[in-house]
Scaffold this motif. Structure first.
Motif, PDB file in Angstrom:
ATOM      1  N   GLY A  99       0.782  -1.239   0.000  1.00 21.07           N
ATOM      2  CA  GLY A  99       0.000   0.000   0.000  1.00 21.07           C
ATOM      3  C   GLY A  99       0.806   1.277   0.000  1.00 21.07           C
ATOM      4  N   ASP A 100       2.103   1.249   0.336  1.00 19.73           N
ATOM      5  CA  ASP A 100       2.856   2.490   0.449  1.00 19.73           C
ATOM      6  C   ASP A 100       3.464   2.903  -0.879  1.00 19.73           C
ATOM      7  OD1 ASP A 100       2.297   2.756   3.089  1.00 19.73           O
ATOM      8  OD2 ASP A 100       4.247   2.066   3.825  1.00 19.73           O
ATOM      9  N   ARG A 101       3.077   4.087  -1.370  1.00 17.47           N
ATOM     10  CA  ARG A 101       3.753   4.666  -2.523  1.00 17.47           C
ATOM     11  C   ARG A 101       5.024   5.356  -2.066  1.00 17.47           C
ATOM     12  NH1 ARG A 101       5.017   8.827  -5.609  1.00 17.47           N
ATOM     13  NH2 ARG A 101       4.566  10.255  -3.932  1.00 17.47           N
ATOM     14  N   GLU A 102       4.917   6.063  -0.966  1.00 16.72           N
ATOM     15  CA  GLU A 102       6.052   6.666  -0.294  1.00 16.72           C
ATOM     16  C   GLU A 102       5.910   6.357   1.186  1.00 16.72           C
ATOM     17  OE1 GLU A 102       5.935  10.793  -1.175  1.00 16.72           O
ATOM     18  OE2 GLU A 102       6.547  10.560  -3.260  1.00 16.72           O
ATOM     19  N   SER A 103       6.951   6.619   1.935  1.00 11.81           N
ATOM     20  CA  SER A 103       6.925   6.300   3.359  1.00 11.81           C
ATOM     21  C   SER A 103       5.740   6.981   4.044  1.00 11.81           C
ATOM     22  CB  SER A 103       8.234   6.765   4.008  1.00 11.81           C
ATOM     23  OG  SER A 103       8.205   6.501   5.394  1.00 11.81           O
ATOM     24  N   GLY A 104       4.887   6.161   4.650  1.00 16.69           N
ATOM     25  CA  GLY A 104       3.764   6.696   5.410  1.00 16.69           C
ATOM     26  C   GLY A 104       2.598   7.183   4.584  1.00 16.69           C
ATOM     27  N   GLU A 105       2.598   6.944   3.274  1.00 18.54           N
ATOM     28  CA  GLU A 105       1.506   7.430   2.419  1.00 18.54           C
ATOM     29  C   GLU A 105       0.901   6.281   1.638  1.00 18.54           C
ATOM     30  OE1 GLU A 105       0.602  11.082  -0.701  1.00 18.54           O
ATOM     31  OE2 GLU A 105       2.590  10.157  -0.677  1.00 18.54           O
ATOM     32  N   PRO A 106      -0.244   5.745   2.083  1.00 19.45           N
ATOM     33  CA  PRO A 106      -0.919   4.686   1.318  1.00 19.45           C
ATOM     34  C   PRO A 106      -1.336   5.195  -0.056  1.00 19.45           C
ATOM     35  CG  PRO A 106      -1.839   4.898   3.531  1.00 19.45           C
ATOM     36  CD  PRO A 106      -0.958   6.093   3.310  1.00 19.45           C
ATOM     37  N   PHE A 107      -1.449   4.270  -1.022  1.00 19.86           N
ATOM     38  CA  PHE A 107      -1.813   4.727  -2.364  1.00 19.86           C
ATOM     39  C   PHE A 107      -3.275   5.109  -2.476  1.00 19.86           C
ATOM     40  CE2 PHE A 107      -2.084   0.017  -2.963  1.00 19.86           C
ATOM     41  CZ  PHE A 107      -3.398  -0.085  -3.387  1.00 19.86           C
ATOM     42  N   ALA A 108      -4.096   4.758  -1.462  1.00 14.40           N
ATOM     43  CA  ALA A 108      -5.509   5.148  -1.486  1.00 14.40           C
ATOM     44  C   ALA A 108      -6.110   5.003  -0.092  1.00 14.40           C
ATOM     45  CB  ALA A 108      -6.291   4.305  -2.487  1.00 14.40           C
ATOM     46  N   HIS A 109      -7.232   5.684   0.116  1.00 14.85           N
ATOM     47  CA  HIS A 109      -8.054   5.548   1.326  1.00 14.85           C
ATOM     48  C   HIS A 109      -9.492   5.275   0.900  1.00 14.85           C
ATOM     49  CE1 HIS A 109      -4.689   7.716   3.233  1.00 14.85           C
ATOM     50  NE2 HIS A 109      -5.176   7.360   4.406  1.00 14.85           N
ATOM     51  N   MET A 110     -10.209   4.545   1.723  1.00 13.36           N
ATOM     52  CA  MET A 110     -11.656   4.410   1.567  1.00 13.36           C
ATOM     53  C   MET A 110     -12.329   5.427   2.477  1.00 13.36           C
ATOM     54  SD  MET A 110     -12.444   2.246  -0.744  1.00 13.36           S
ATOM     55  CE  MET A 110     -14.210   2.127  -0.368  1.00 13.36           C
ATOM     56  N   VAL A 111     -13.213   6.242   1.886  1.00 15.55           N
ATOM     57  CA  VAL A 111     -13.835   7.342   2.619  1.00 15.55           C
ATOM     58  C   VAL A 111     -15.354   7.247   2.491  1.00 15.55           C
ATOM     59  CG1 VAL A 111     -14.069   9.849   2.782  1.00 15.55           C
ATOM     60  CG2 VAL A 111     -11.852   8.835   2.195  1.00 15.55           C
ATOM     61  N   PRO A 112     -16.093   7.292   3.609  1.00 17.13           N
ATOM     62  CA  PRO A 112     -17.564   7.290   3.523  1.00 17.13           C
ATOM     63  C   PRO A 112     -18.071   8.553   2.824  1.00 17.13           C
ATOM     64  CG  PRO A 112     -16.812   6.797   5.763  1.00 17.13           C
ATOM     65  CD  PRO A 112     -15.623   7.286   4.997  1.00 17.13           C
ATOM     66  N   ASN A 113     -18.939   8.375   1.858  1.00 14.41           N
ATOM     67  CA  ASN A 113     -19.501   9.522   1.147  1.00 14.41           C
ATOM     68  C   ASN A 113     -20.252  10.465   2.079  1.00 14.41           C
ATOM     69  OD1 ASN A 113     -18.497   8.135  -1.013  1.00 14.41           O
ATOM     70  ND2 ASN A 113     -20.461   7.832  -2.046  1.00 14.41           N
ATOM     71  N   ALA A 114     -20.917   9.892   3.093  1.00 18.69           N
ATOM     72  CA  ALA A 114     -21.725  10.699   4.003  1.00 18.69           C
ATOM     73  C   ALA A 114     -20.880  11.655   4.830  1.00 18.69           C
ATOM     74  CB  ALA A 114     -22.540   9.790   4.932  1.00 18.69           C
ATOM     75  N   ARG A 115     -19.560  11.459   4.869  1.00 15.75           N
ATOM     76  CA  ARG A 115     -18.678  12.387   5.554  1.00 15.75           C
ATOM     77  C   ARG A 115     -18.012  13.343   4.572  1.00 15.75           C
ATOM     78  NH1 ARG A 115     -19.213  15.456   8.533  1.00 15.75           N
ATOM     79  NH2 ARG A 115     -17.667  16.942   7.915  1.00 15.75           N
ATOM     80  N   MET A 116     -17.622  12.830   3.416  1.00 15.09           N
ATOM     81  CA  MET A 116     -16.872  13.645   2.457  1.00 15.09           C
ATOM     82  C   MET A 116     -17.728  14.741   1.839  1.00 15.09           C
ATOM     83  SD  MET A 116     -14.454  12.422  -0.696  1.00 15.09           S
ATOM     84  CE  MET A 116     -15.687  11.277  -1.315  1.00 15.09           C
ATOM     85  N   LEU A 117     -18.926  14.412   1.392  1.00 13.79           N
ATOM     86  CA  LEU A 117     -19.767  15.399   0.725  1.00 13.79           C
ATOM     87  C   LEU A 117     -20.133  16.581   1.624  1.00 13.79           C
ATOM     88  CD1 LEU A 117     -22.005  13.051  -1.423  1.00 13.79           C
ATOM     89  CD2 LEU A 117     -20.599  14.911  -2.304  1.00 13.79           C
ATOM     90  N   PRO A 118     -20.608  16.344   2.870  1.00  8.29           N
ATOM     91  CA  PRO A 118     -20.891  17.499   3.733  1.00  8.29           C
ATOM     92  C   PRO A 118     -19.656  18.341   4.042  1.00  8.29           C
ATOM     93  CG  PRO A 118     -22.009  15.552   4.559  1.00  8.29           C
ATOM     94  CD  PRO A 118     -21.076  15.091   3.484  1.00  8.29           C
ATOM     95  N   ALA A 119     -18.487  17.702   4.170  1.00  8.46           N
ATOM     96  CA  ALA A 119     -17.263  18.459   4.442  1.00  8.46           C
ATOM     97  C   ALA A 119     -16.949  19.413   3.297  1.00  8.46           C
ATOM     98  CB  ALA A 119     -16.099  17.498   4.683  1.00  8.46           C
TER      99      ALA A 119
END
Length: 412
Positions: A105-125
């Motif tokens: 999962g790491d592209r660089e140290s400490g940085e995963p290549f992706a995250h799964m994010v709930p839409n119900a949190r992302m859209l209101p933000a």
């Protein structure tokens, strides 16, 4: 959220569509240039944003953009890093599913290549951040029609109000009505498949591992969420998908277990299930005078590579950069020479990804022994070539090709 009256002052940018792409574009523009007059027009009420039960895979580059836009800190607590990904190729009746390809999962140290994010949190933000910077909202109100004039585009909303803008951006989805009104043709075909989307809970932890099982009817993706939960994107032939969605929970879970397996223990549905028809839709042009397409309105691809939303975020980053730089140079935001810069930046990459996902789906959504043998040999070969795997991870992370500044985490 504040909705202004239908004043007749000129907007700089009107955005039709209040989803991820429309909201992030409004936020990017207002953050880079607070004096820009930006409005979002959407037929859905603002509180509908918090009711989406789905989740989305956000590539590392898009995470950097969301961080630069100031919303990642509101999302991060519920975001699940993808620490590993495995790819299998088998039939439903196979007792064992051999793993042909693995990605760390790491592209660089400490940085995963992706995250799964709930839409119900992302859209209101996104909605709240754009509103805080002064974005105007016309909700619930849709765009009925528009007329392009030499110095502006005249907008007619469903509620009978009239506004004027220097540029109209259509971010109204893959079945974009505005794209049709603009006279932009598309390349389109259906796959005869539907994607079933739902959420399940399981007994054992997933440890941040995503799985993609290539089955004869299409890919079956298991994407990790916070806790012992996973989001599913399950591709089936359309008739079978509709039958499964209509079935009772017991029947659905039996069919689910056949594909999911038992490695994470007992499964339990925790969200609604929906089926969406899958196809390829590519706009032949991304721009017209005072008009631009972004997100699914410009491109709808198969979810086999998980890049649909991330392509929309690339559109946002590129279009925002082009418009802000044009504004600083005193140029007309709706002029074709400005909009052509955006089209040149995004059209080739879009067509390339459309072709790749189309070929992958046709290659893996079948049960021909010869084809199966060739593709499994290819997967195994890639797994033994670290440099090639690195290129794939870089593509999945969103860092391939010339990236707009926002995708590098930089201000415009």
């Amino acid at each position: 959220m504040k909705t202004k009256s239908a004043a007749q002052d000129m907007l700089d940018v009107a955005i039709a569509g209040g989803g991820y792409v429309g909201l992030s574009l409004a936020l990017a523009l207002k953050q880079a240039d607070p004096d820009l007059k930006v409005a979002v027009i959407d037929p859905k009420p603002g509180d509908a944003l918090a009711k989406d039960p789905r989740a989305s895979a956000i590539a590392a580059a898009a995470c950097r953009m969301l961080d630069r836009l100031g919303v990642w800190q509101d999302i991060a607590a519920e975001a699940q890093p993808i620490n590993e990904m495995i790819v299998t190729d088998s039939r439903l009746r196979d007792a064992v599913r051999p793993v042909f390809l693995t990605f760390g999962g790491d592209r660089e140290s400490g940085e995963p290549f992706a995250h799964m994010v709930p839409n119900a949190r992302m859209l209101p933000a996104l909605h709240e951040a754009a509103a805080a910077l002064g974005t105007e909202y016309l909700q619930p109100d849709g765009l009925h029609s528009f007329q392009v004039q030499p110095d502006c585009v005249v907008l007619h909303t469903d509620r009978g109000t009239e506004r004027r803008a220097r540029l109209l951006v259509a971010a109204d989805g893959v079945r974009s009505r505005l794209r049709d009104l603009a006279g932009i043709r598309t390349v389109h075909w259906a796959y005869g498949q539907s994607g079933i989307v739902t959420t399940v809970a399981h007994e054992r932890p997933h440890n941040g591992r995503a799985e993609e099982h290539f089955l004869p009817a299409g890919p079956f993706a298991i994407l990790p969420l916070k806790g012992n939960r996973s989001s599913l994107v399950w591709t089936e032939r359309t008739a079978d998908a509709e039958r499964l969605v209509r079935s009772d929970d017991f029947t659905f879970e039996l069919e689910l277990e056949r594909r999911f397996g038992h490695h994470l223990g007992k499964l339990h549905l925790t969200g609604p299930r929906h089926a969406y028809p899958l196809g390829l839709t590519l706009a032949r042009d991304f721009v017209r005078p005072r008009f631009a397409l972004a997100g699914d309105a410009a491109h709808g691809i198969h979810p086999i590579a998980g890049q649909g939303l991330n392509m929309g975020f690339k559109d946002v980053a590129a279009l925002a950069e082009v418009l802000v730089e044009a504004r600083r140079l005193g140029q007309d935001l709706g002029a074709m020479d400005v909009l052509e810069r955006y089209q040149r930046w995004r059209r080739f990459d879009t067509f390339q990804m459309g072709v790749v996902t189309d070929v992958l789906n046709r290659l893996f959504s079948n049960d021909v022994d010869l084809v199966r043998g060739v593709r499994d040999f290819g997967l195994g070969l890639v797994d033994r070539m670290p440099r090639l795997k690195t290129l794939f991870i870089r593509e999945a992370s969103g860092f391939a090709g010339p990236a707009p500044r926002l995708l590098a985490g930089e201000a415009i």
